[in-house]
Motif scaffolding. Structure first.
Motif, PDB file in Angstrom:
ATOM      1  N   GLU A 740      53.340  10.130  -0.823  1.00 51.08           N
ATOM      2  CA  GLU A 740      54.221  10.214  -1.985  1.00 51.08           C
ATOM      3  C   GLU A 740      55.585   9.583  -1.703  1.00 51.08           C
ATOM      4  OE1 GLU A 740      52.581  12.678  -0.663  1.00 51.08           O
ATOM      5  OE2 GLU A 740      51.059  13.166  -2.179  1.00 51.08           O
ATOM      6  N   MET A 741      56.108   9.735  -0.484  1.00 53.40           N
ATOM      7  CA  MET A 741      57.410   9.161  -0.164  1.00 53.40           C
ATOM      8  C   MET A 741      57.349   7.627  -0.153  1.00 53.40           C
ATOM      9  SD  MET A 741      60.527  10.002   0.292  1.00 53.40           S
ATOM     10  CE  MET A 741      60.461  11.754   0.690  1.00 53.40           C
ATOM     11  N   TRP A 742      56.262   7.047   0.374  1.00 53.61           N
ATOM     12  CA  TRP A 742      56.106   5.586   0.340  1.00 53.61           C
ATOM     13  C   TRP A 742      56.027   5.087  -1.104  1.00 53.61           C
ATOM     14  CZ3 TRP A 742      57.006   2.318   4.120  1.00 53.61           C
ATOM     15  CH2 TRP A 742      56.870   2.718   5.445  1.00 53.61           C
ATOM     16  N   LEU A 743      55.264   5.773  -1.927  1.00 60.31           N
ATOM     17  CA  LEU A 743      55.144   5.361  -3.323  1.00 60.31           C
ATOM     18  C   LEU A 743      56.468   5.504  -4.063  1.00 60.31           C
ATOM     19  CD1 LEU A 743      51.690   6.983  -4.157  1.00 60.31           C
ATOM     20  CD2 LEU A 743      52.168   4.541  -3.954  1.00 60.31           C
ATOM     21  N   ALA A 744      57.215   6.583  -3.786  1.00 62.98           N
ATOM     22  CA  ALA A 744      58.520   6.755  -4.422  1.00 62.98           C
ATOM     23  C   ALA A 744      59.504   5.673  -3.971  1.00 62.98           C
ATOM     24  CB  ALA A 744      59.072   8.150  -4.104  1.00 62.98           C
ATOM     25  N   PHE A 745      59.439   5.285  -2.690  1.00 62.55           N
ATOM     26  CA  PHE A 745      60.298   4.221  -2.180  1.00 62.55           C
ATOM     27  C   PHE A 745      59.990   2.896  -2.894  1.00 62.55           C
ATOM     28  CE2 PHE A 745      61.581   1.694   1.885  1.00 62.55           C
ATOM     29  CZ  PHE A 745      62.789   1.351   1.284  1.00 62.55           C
ATOM     30  N   ALA A 746      58.706   2.569  -3.024  1.00 65.41           N
ATOM     31  CA  ALA A 746      58.327   1.339  -3.718  1.00 65.41           C
ATOM     32  C   ALA A 746      58.733   1.390  -5.192  1.00 65.41           C
ATOM     33  CB  ALA A 746      56.822   1.123  -3.583  1.00 65.41           C
ATOM     34  N   SER A 747      58.579   2.539  -5.828  1.00 64.65           N
ATOM     35  CA  SER A 747      58.974   2.673  -7.225  1.00 64.65           C
ATOM     36  C   SER A 747      60.477   2.495  -7.399  1.00 64.65           C
ATOM     37  CB  SER A 747      58.541   4.048  -7.748  1.00 64.65           C
ATOM     38  OG  SER A 747      58.940   4.219  -9.081  1.00 64.65           O
ATOM     39  N   MET A 748      61.278   3.000  -6.447  1.00 62.12           N
ATOM     40  CA  MET A 748      62.729   2.834  -6.513  1.00 62.12           C
ATOM     41  C   MET A 748      63.124   1.362  -6.394  1.00 62.12           C
ATOM     42  SD  MET A 748      65.715   2.284  -4.603  1.00 62.12           S
ATOM     43  CE  MET A 748      65.227   2.606  -2.910  1.00 62.12           C
ATOM     44  N   GLU A 749      62.486   0.628  -5.445  1.00 66.42           N
ATOM     45  CA  GLU A 749      62.793  -0.787  -5.291  1.00 66.42           C
ATOM     46  C   GLU A 749      62.387  -1.582  -6.532  1.00 66.42           C
ATOM     47  OE1 GLU A 749      64.608  -1.994  -3.194  1.00 66.42           O
ATOM     48  OE2 GLU A 749      64.509  -0.854  -1.333  1.00 66.42           O
ATOM     49  N   LYS A 750      61.274  -1.216  -7.131  1.00 69.21           N
ATOM     50  CA  LYS A 750      60.865  -1.874  -8.366  1.00 69.21           C
ATOM     51  C   LYS A 750      61.864  -1.592  -9.487  1.00 69.21           C
ATOM     52  CE  LYS A 750      57.024  -2.035 -11.648  1.00 69.21           C
ATOM     53  NZ  LYS A 750      55.687  -1.497 -11.998  1.00 69.21           N
ATOM     54  N   GLU A 751      62.332  -0.349  -9.563  1.00 66.53           N
ATOM     55  CA  GLU A 751      63.334   0.023 -10.569  1.00 66.53           C
ATOM     56  C   GLU A 751      64.653  -0.722 -10.338  1.00 66.53           C
ATOM     57  OE1 GLU A 751      65.997   3.975 -11.639  1.00 66.53           O
ATOM     58  OE2 GLU A 751      64.053   4.220 -10.656  1.00 66.53           O
ATOM     59  N   GLY A 756      61.125  -8.412  -4.125  1.00 54.08           N
ATOM     60  CA  GLY A 756      60.756  -8.991  -2.843  1.00 54.08           C
ATOM     61  C   GLY A 756      60.496  -7.967  -1.769  1.00 54.08           C
ATOM     62  N   ALA A 757      61.102  -6.775  -1.893  1.00 57.43           N
ATOM     63  CA  ALA A 757      60.909  -5.747  -0.867  1.00 57.43           C
ATOM     64  C   ALA A 757      59.584  -5.029  -1.002  1.00 57.43           C
ATOM     65  CB  ALA A 757      62.048  -4.727  -0.934  1.00 57.43           C
ATOM     66  N   LEU A 758      58.890  -5.189  -2.120  1.00 58.66           N
ATOM     67  CA  LEU A 758      57.647  -4.456  -2.340  1.00 58.66           C
ATOM     68  C   LEU A 758      56.569  -4.866  -1.348  1.00 58.66           C
ATOM     69  CD1 LEU A 758      57.454  -4.405  -6.245  1.00 58.66           C
ATOM     70  CD2 LEU A 758      58.140  -2.568  -4.704  1.00 58.66           C
ATOM     71  N   SER A 759      56.509  -6.146  -1.058  1.00 60.83           N
ATOM     72  CA  SER A 759      55.484  -6.592  -0.101  1.00 60.83           C
ATOM     73  C   SER A 759      55.742  -6.023   1.283  1.00 60.83           C
ATOM     74  CB  SER A 759      55.448  -8.124  -0.059  1.00 60.83           C
ATOM     75  OG  SER A 759      56.720  -8.637   0.326  1.00 60.83           O
ATOM     76  N   ASP A 760      57.028  -5.966   1.688  1.00 59.98           N
ATOM     77  CA  ASP A 760      57.346  -5.377   2.996  1.00 59.98           C
ATOM     78  C   ASP A 760      56.980  -3.893   3.030  1.00 59.98           C
ATOM     79  OD1 ASP A 760      58.326  -7.849   3.749  1.00 59.98           O
ATOM     80  OD2 ASP A 760      60.407  -7.347   3.204  1.00 59.98           O
ATOM     81  N   ILE A 761      57.276  -3.181   1.945  1.00 58.66           N
ATOM     82  CA  ILE A 761      56.926  -1.749   1.880  1.00 58.66           C
ATOM     83  C   ILE A 761      55.414  -1.582   1.952  1.00 58.66           C
ATOM     84  CG2 ILE A 761      56.990   0.284   0.405  1.00 58.66           C
ATOM     85  CD1 ILE A 761      59.675  -0.687  -0.664  1.00 58.66           C
ATOM     86  N   PHE A 762      54.680  -2.437   1.246  1.00 60.60           N
ATOM     87  CA  PHE A 762      53.218  -2.332   1.240  1.00 60.60           C
ATOM     88  C   PHE A 762      52.657  -2.520   2.646  1.00 60.60           C
ATOM     89  CE2 PHE A 762      49.028  -4.303   0.897  1.00 60.60           C
ATOM     90  CZ  PHE A 762      48.371  -3.380   0.102  1.00 60.60           C
ATOM     91  N   VAL A 763      53.141  -3.548   3.348  1.00 59.34           N
ATOM     92  CA  VAL A 763      52.634  -3.812   4.696  1.00 59.34           C
ATOM     93  C   VAL A 763      53.011  -2.693   5.654  1.00 59.34           C
ATOM     94  CG1 VAL A 763      52.797  -5.391   6.658  1.00 59.34           C
ATOM     95  CG2 VAL A 763      52.661  -6.314   4.337  1.00 59.34           C
ATOM     96  N   SER A 764      54.267  -2.211   5.566  1.00 59.37           N
ATOM     97  CA  SER A 764      54.710  -1.137   6.470  1.00 59.37           C
ATOM     98  C   SER A 764      53.940   0.146   6.229  1.00 59.37           C
ATOM     99  CB  SER A 764      56.212  -0.900   6.282  1.00 59.37           C
ATOM    100  OG  SER A 764      56.956  -2.065   6.577  1.00 59.37           O
ATOM    101  N   ALA A 765      53.722   0.469   4.965  1.00 56.62           N
ATOM    102  CA  ALA A 765      52.976   1.688   4.661  1.00 56.62           C
ATOM    103  C   ALA A 765      51.544   1.593   5.155  1.00 56.62           C
ATOM    104  CB  ALA A 765      53.006   1.952   3.157  1.00 56.62           C
ATOM    105  N   LYS A 766      50.925   0.422   4.977  1.00 54.38           N
ATOM    106  CA  LYS A 766      49.538   0.251   5.398  1.00 54.38           C
ATOM    107  C   LYS A 766      49.397   0.394   6.904  1.00 54.38           C
ATOM    108  CE  LYS A 766      45.660  -2.917   4.691  1.00 54.38           C
ATOM    109  NZ  LYS A 766      45.243  -4.232   4.131  1.00 54.38           N
ATOM    110  N   LYS A 767      50.423  -0.044   7.647  1.00 53.38           N
ATOM    111  CA  LYS A 767      50.379   0.071   9.105  1.00 53.38           C
ATOM    112  C   LYS A 767      50.750   1.468   9.589  1.00 53.38           C
ATOM    113  CE  LYS A 767      51.481  -4.788  10.094  1.00 53.38           C
ATOM    114  NZ  LYS A 767      52.473  -5.702  10.726  1.00 53.38           N
ATOM    115  N   THR A 768      51.681   2.112   8.890  1.00 50.94           N
ATOM    116  CA  THR A 768      52.238   3.381   9.387  1.00 50.94           C
ATOM    117  C   THR A 768      51.371   4.581   9.027  1.00 50.94           C
ATOM    118  OG1 THR A 768      54.447   2.414   9.113  1.00 50.94           O
ATOM    119  CG2 THR A 768      54.306   4.797   9.436  1.00 50.94           C
ATOM    120  N   LEU A 769      50.864   4.628   7.809  1.00 54.43           N
ATOM    121  CA  LEU A 769      50.093   5.798   7.367  1.00 54.43           C
ATOM    122  C   LEU A 769      48.821   5.950   8.178  1.00 54.43           C
ATOM    123  CD1 LEU A 769      50.507   5.512   3.491  1.00 54.43           C
ATOM    124  CD2 LEU A 769      51.286   7.422   4.909  1.00 54.43           C
ATOM    125  N   SER A 770      48.525   7.175   8.538  1.00 62.13           N
ATOM    126  CA  SER A 770      47.296   7.436   9.293  1.00 62.13           C
ATOM    127  C   SER A 770      46.065   7.230   8.425  1.00 62.13           C
ATOM    128  CB  SER A 770      47.320   8.870   9.844  1.00 62.13           C
ATOM    129  OG  SER A 770      47.502   9.796   8.785  1.00 62.13           O
TER     130      SER A 770
END
Length: 785
Positions: A740-751, A756-770
């Motif tokens: 939920e925190m990753w999704l809220a972070f991406a939603s804030m950047e979109k807002e 441009g930061a959405l792709s970085d968030i997507f890659v970081s979340a995909k690597k970090t989340l278990s």
């Protein structure tokens, strides 16, 4: 599926009748048959869980279809269809209910069938449904009650209703609902017979028992008023000689015709005096001997009926015999907590008897007046409609229809489920109320002498306080003063100072609740200084009670506020004295900073914390463990509300948080509570200072990060840079688990428009989340542009 085809073929005569009378068109008939075919296949599916739901959907469709048939028939002016078209819908609904109940007849499904029969006025079917419901669920007490109620109210068969309730109580032994409704049933029947006797003007002695039965409940009314008068004559003379009656003088004859003389000669009629409800009550308490709430519930039922004093006497006598008349010393020393509670509740019930009787009489009076007004409105509406019809026939303008105001029926507030006093003085005579009040006081005086326990004193004080709290404006002024004085004297009598013995200190004889009542009474009289003295004595006797320390701090804040206003009024003149006192009259919600941050209050706060934090775990008062935290929270809330120096507030907040372990859940709960409190009272800048201090401490929870983000979003235009820092800080600690925190972070950047930061968030979340599967699925539906 030959069976489905057979069912559908049986519908053809009904559909043809409805089509012929133009209720449904050919296309609609085709759609109806197709829909029924789908339902027939659905209810034959092997899945048992969904089968009941399919039946209910099928039944609901048939109900809606029958409602549409009735509306179209009325619109076309058709009074009556042939039998196959008029009653086919109802028969099919009954058929579907029977099919459903034959497969899986739960209680809820039986209740739906009963409700349909009642709304459809299928009285013949309903009698059979009740019997089948009881056979299917004999342990479900409401079915027995509903069946007996139907027999009594609709079939007017009291004997059948009694038989059903008797069988129910024999099967479900000790069931409170069955016994209470059996008791109510007999009271209703008794009231019905008494009203009939009063309507016909028949003497109660004319209600005699049938000669072939010894049962007191089988009664017979005389066939005429002449028989009633003949039944009052003396039959002991044998020959029917009336010579003695002719010799009576005229004065004696006139005296005997008065109502008082007739009532004095009335024999005691067992049925009208409540013999049957008393028998039911005695049998009920044999099966529920230690259920005091059940007896109090019967008293609440009894309040709905008049002339029930004899029955009430029996119930109150049983309460006193079984619960109140006990050895007080043995009860306190050897009795369990439940036994003590039952004994105290019994005394409360006995004390409130006359007050509850007055309240019940007042509620009956209100119901009667509401019924009279309703009948008057109905009569006026009938007359108005008749006048409108006459004016319409004469071609005149009709009167406007007035909408009837429906009054909500009030419940019986005389006695609650626990015997607590809830009385309305509006329709009660003051003299009767005063007599009932002193009767209650006398009963409580006997109780505190017999049951020497703090809980008994507390019950007595709470009784007085309930009167002073809720009905102070309705009580006469003199009676109010006497009651207040008695309550204060009672507090002094209840308080016995604790004296140390040779081995250890004695157990306190008063409870925190008694001290709180004492302080409230003193505040109501305006004696703030005495209230402070009592609070000082309270924390001295019960030092590990956090609620008493909090009460003392509240009194110190109030006293400081009042003293400051008095000083200002004397220095500025007496003109503003009364208004200033009125504004500051114990308003503790927003005290001044001087009232909170004075030396006396801070010293008292420090003393309270040292006492509570030093309390051993085995202390008699269990609230001492959490008392220090509660006290710190309260003091911080006062400081924030009074807008005290924020640096000092932060210092005290830090001390409060450091006193708790980082793994303690209460620590993060306190952080969130104080953050929201500071943000609401002092603004965003102060809230930022506070949460920055908290983020430097170890053990910050994800919930606190969310609270910080909510506070930042309170602004009309959020500061996205600050929000970004908070999200990154939270993800450093919880990035592996919090989708939920990753999704809220991406939603804030979109807002914020930072696509441009959405792709970085997507890659970081995909690597970090278990386990990034939930993130990927939610990201694709909510964040993807």
């Amino acid at each position: 599926m030959a069976e489905i085809q057979r069912y559908l073929e049986e519908l053809l005569p009904e559909m043809e009748c409805l089509r012929k009378h133009q209720i449904f068109s050919e296309q609609e008939v085709t759609a109806i048959i197709k829909k029924r075919t789908d339902f027939e296949y659905a209810v034959r599916r092997p899945n048992a869980k969904t089968k009941s739901n399919e039946y209910l959907r099928y039944i609901q469709y048939e109900m809606n279809l029958d409602l549409l048939r009735r509306k179209r028939k009325r619109r076309r002016g058709i009074r009556m269809l042939p039998e196959v078209g008029e009653y086919g819908g109802f028969r099919r609904i009954h058929f579907l209910f029977n099919r459903m109940l034959a497969r899986s007849g739960s209680v809820a499904m039986w209740m739906q069938y009963i409700d349909f029969c009642v709304r459809a006025k299928s009285n013949i079917a309903l009698s059979k449904v009740f019997v089948r419901a009881i056979q299917a669920h004999p342990a479900h007490a409401p079915f027995w009650v509903m069946t007996a109620s139907w027999e009594f109210e609709h079939n007017l068969n009291i004997q059948a209703a009694r038989g059903i309730m008797t069988r129910g109580t024999n099967l479900l032994k000790g069931n409170a609902l069955l016994w209470r409704e059996f008791f109510r049933l007999e009271l209703f029947y008794r009231q019905k017979i008494a009203d009939r006797i009063a309507f016909y003007g028949i003497d109660a002695s004319a209600l005699v028992a049938k000669p072939k039965s010894g049962s007191v409940d089988q009664t017979a009314l005389p066939t005429s008023l002449e028989d009633s008068n003949n039944s009052n004559k003396d039959d002991g003379s044998g020959g029917g000689d009336g010579g003695d009656e002719m010799d009576r003088d005229d004065t004696e004859t006139e005296n005997e015709q008065t109502p008082e003389a007739q009532s004095s000669r009335k024999p005691d009629n067992a049925f009208l005096s409540g013999a049957i409800p008393i028998v039911i009550f005695k049998n009920a308490i044999k099966q529920r001997p230690r259920d005091l709430q059940f007896r109090i519930g019967l008293l609440s039922v009894l309040d709905e009926f008049e002339n029930s004093e004899r029955i009430a006497d029996e119930i109150y006598a049983s309460i006193q015999r079984d619960f109140a008349d006990v050895d007080g010393a043995e009860l306190v020393e050897q009795g369990s907590d439940r036994d003590q509670q039952l004994c105290i509740l019994a005394w409360e019930c006995l004390a409130s008897r006359k007050l509850n009787a007055l309240a019940a009489a007042g509620m009956r009076y209100k119901r009667e007046e509401a019924l009279k007004r309703k009948r008057k409105q109905e009569d006026e509406a009938i007359l108005r409609r008749r006048r409108n019809q006459e004016k319409a026939a004469a071609g005149e303008e009709a009167e406007e229809e007035e909408e009837a105001v429906e009054e909500e029926e009030e419940g019986n507030d005389g006695a609650g489920s626990n015997g607590a006093l809830q009385i309305d003085l509006e329709n009660v005579n003051e003299e009767e109320f005063e007599a009932a009040l002193y009767h209650a006081i006398d009963v409580y005086e006997v109780a505190i002498k017999k049951i020497i326990a703090p809980q008994m004193w507390q019950a007595y004080l709470e009784f007085c306080l309930r009167l002073l709290r809720g009905k102070a404006s309705s009580l006469p002024f003199e009676l109010l003063n006497r009651l207040t004085t008695r309550a204060l004297l009672l507090c002094q009598r209840a308080y016995i100072p604790t004296t140390p013995t040779s081995s250890n200190t004695a157990t306190p004889v008063v409870t925190p609740e008694i001290f709180e009542i004492w302080v409230e009474l003193l505040l109501n009289t305006g004696d703030h200084r005495k209230a402070l003295e009592v609070s000082e004595q309270a924390v001295a006797d019960l030092p590990h009670s956090a609620r008493l320390w909090k009460l003392r701090l509240q009194l110190l804040v109030r006293h400081s506020s009042v003293s400051r206003v008095l000083h200002d009024s004397h220095s500025n003149g007496n003109k503003r004295k009364r208004s200033a006192l009125k504004r500051s009259d114990m308003d503790e919600s927003v005290p001044s900073a001087d009232a909170v941050w004075n030396d006396t209050l801070k010293a008292e706060f420090t003393r309270a914390l040292s006492v509570l934090e030093s309390a051993p775990i085995s202390e008699a008062v269990p609230e001492a463990a959490d008392g220090a935290l509660e006290l710190r929270t309260y003091f911080l809330e006062l400081s924030i509300a009074s807008q005290a120096p924020f640096g000092t507030v932060l210092e005290y907040a830090k001390k409060s948080l450091v006193s708790l372990s980082p793994k303690d859940k209460r620590r993060n709960a306190l952080k969130v509570h104080l953050l929201l409190h500071i943000a609401a009272a002092l603004g965003l800048d102060s809230a930022r200072q506070f949460y920055q201090m908290c983020l430097e401490m170890p053990g910050t929870s994800l919930h606190f990060f969310g609270a910080c983000i909510r506070v930042e979003r309170m602004r009309v235009q959020p500061d996205y840079a600050v929000l970004r820092r908070l999200y990154l800080h939270a993800l450093r600690d919880y990035g592996t688990t919090s989708t939920e925190m990753w999704l809220a972070f991406a939603s804030m950047e979109k807002e914020a428009g930072n696509v441009g930061a959405l792709s970085d968030i997507f890659v970081s979340a995909k690597k970090t989340l278990s386990d990034p599967s939930d993130f990927l699925r939610s990201y694709a539906t909510t964040i993807t542009i």
